[in-house]
Design an enzyme around this catalytic site. Structure first.
Site, short mmCIF file in Angstrom:
data_model
loop_
_atom_site.label_atom_id
_atom_site.label_comp_id
_atom_site.label_asym_id
_atom_site.label_seq_id
_atom_site.Cartn_x
_atom_site.Cartn_y
_atom_site.Cartn_z
N TYR A 59 0.84 -1.20 0.00
CA TYR A 59 0.00 0.00 0.00
C TYR A 59 0.88 1.25 0.00
O TYR A 59 1.56 1.54 0.98
CB TYR A 59 -0.94 0.03 1.21
CG TYR A 59 -1.90 -1.15 1.27
CD1 TYR A 59 -2.39 -1.75 0.11
CD2 TYR A 59 -2.32 -1.67 2.48
CE1 TYR A 59 -3.26 -2.83 0.16
CE2 TYR A 59 -3.19 -2.75 2.54
CZ TYR A 59 -3.65 -3.32 1.38
OH TYR A 59 -4.51 -4.39 1.44
N HIS A 124 -0.18 -11.90 0.35
CA HIS A 124 -1.03 -10.86 -0.23
C HIS A 124 -1.40 -11.14 -1.69
O HIS A 124 -0.55 -11.15 -2.56
CB HIS A 124 -0.27 -9.52 -0.13
CG HIS A 124 -1.12 -8.31 -0.37
ND1 HIS A 124 -0.64 -7.04 -0.21
CD2 HIS A 124 -2.41 -8.17 -0.75
CE1 HIS A 124 -1.59 -6.18 -0.48
NE2 HIS A 124 -2.68 -6.84 -0.82
#
Ligand code: NAD
Length: 320
Positions: A59, A124
């Site tokens: 992110y 992820h």
């Protein structure tokens, strides 16, 4: 704080707030967020009873972890009063689920987060890698990291739902503690529901993310990069307009919808301001009190979504 609701996370022994703090906005993923607003949001979240924070090195190319780390450092509560989850295998440079990379990755994440350990480390968006590598190499590497005490529990995340049974049916029982599914338990797409009995039978905790379908179910609409097909974007915009015309807010309805299923331990919402934290906590408290979500409005919105119900978008490499 009374009212927000704490739920068991599978068999981890962790109790997480039904509303969790998604920290991707702190990486400026949905627009620029001032550091002081980010830190204030995290503090407000804790003040109002949120104890679960989720981030990833991906992110904002590590910015989310860095800013969350700064914010956590300002907290005055003991470390065991909050739960932090980060991820591995997805980076600005691309995907790498190798044992070597994920083993290095956790040290980098801990340094950015100013923490000695994270509660959960999740692989992820595994649909972008080889699922067999996840089973045979990544999860065993995470088990080794767990033995060092740098992580307490292990998870996997991704968009297509078939990735979860693929992995869970092939790893030793108990080696994956949680799954994180996103955009599949919101008003426009509730396809995760059918998988919940299976996930329960596997003893994994279920976290869902993006009750606003990554901004689709908000009055201001999704970010430019949003991958939804145009007919879904149009239906979401129509639903938001419909709610607004009735003096209601689509986001409140969307969050309360996602929170009503208690087989889901925590619903992660991306938040970037004190106001958003307060609004979402208020909506969650109302939902947990059993004050009914606006059923009439929900029915009307569901009619708008019926032509696009459970419509998603491709994610990952084709063999998955
Ligand atoms: P989301 O559906 O939570 O939407 C976030 C957007 O909604 C942001 O623009 C935010 O500013 C806005 N918002 C928040 N509260 C609002 C309110 N009350 N009214 C109007 N707008 C509001 O999507 P998300 O942030 O992508 O998902 C939540 C979190 O879940 C992420 O931050 C991340 O931690 C996690 N997540 C993980 C994965 C994964 O592991 N693959 C995928 C998606 C999300």
């Amino acid at each position: 704080m009374a009212g927000l609701g704490m739920r068991e996370l599978g068999y981890t022994g962790l109790k997480v707030s039904s509303l969790g703090f998604g920290a991707s906005p702190l990486g400026n993923v949905f627009g620029t967020v001032k550091e002081e607003d980010a830190i204030a949001s995290v503090n407000e979240a804790v003040r109002l009873g949120i104890n679960f924070f989720d981030t990833s090195p991906y992110y904002g190319s590590t910015l989310s972890e860095q800013v969350l780390g700064k914010a956590l450092k300002t907290l005055t509560i003991p470390r065991d009063r909050y739960v932090v989850s980060t991820k591995c295998g997805r980076y600005k440079e691309g995907f790498d689920f190798s044992a070597q990379r994920v083993t290095q990755s956790i040290d980098e994440s801990l340094a950015r987060l100013n923490l000695d350990y994270v509660d959960i480390l999740q692989c992820h968006d595994i649909e972008f890698g080889s699922l067999d590598q996840i089973v045979n190499e990544t999860i065993p590497a995470l088990q080794k990291i767990k033995e060092t005490g740098k992580i307490r529990y292990i998870g996997i995340t991704g968009l297509p739902l078939n990735i979860f049974p693929y992995v869970l049916d092939r790893v030793p029982p108990g080696s994956v503690d949680v799954i994180l599914s996103y955009c599949h338990y919101s008003i426009n797409d509730s396809s995760l529901e059918d998988l919940l009995p299976y996930l329960k039978s596997k003893g994994v905790g279920v976290i869902t993310a993006s009750p606003f379908s990554m901004g689709l179910l908000t009055e201001s609409g999704p970010p430019e990069w949003h991958p939804a097909p145009s007919e879904l974007k149009a239906a979401c915009a129509a639903a938001a307009t419909h709610c607004k015309a009735k003096g209601k807010n689509i986001s409140k309805l969307a969050l309360q919808y996602s929170l009503k299923n208690t087989d889901i331990s925590s619903v992660l919402v991306g938040m970037n301001s004190i106001q958003q934290v307060q609004e979402n906590v208020a909506a969650a408290i109302e939902a947990n009190k059993g004050q009914n979500i606006d059923d009439e409005l929900l029915k009307e919105v569901e009619v708008i979504f019926s032509p696009v119900k459970n419509l998603s978008w491709p994610s990952g490499v084709t063999q998955n």
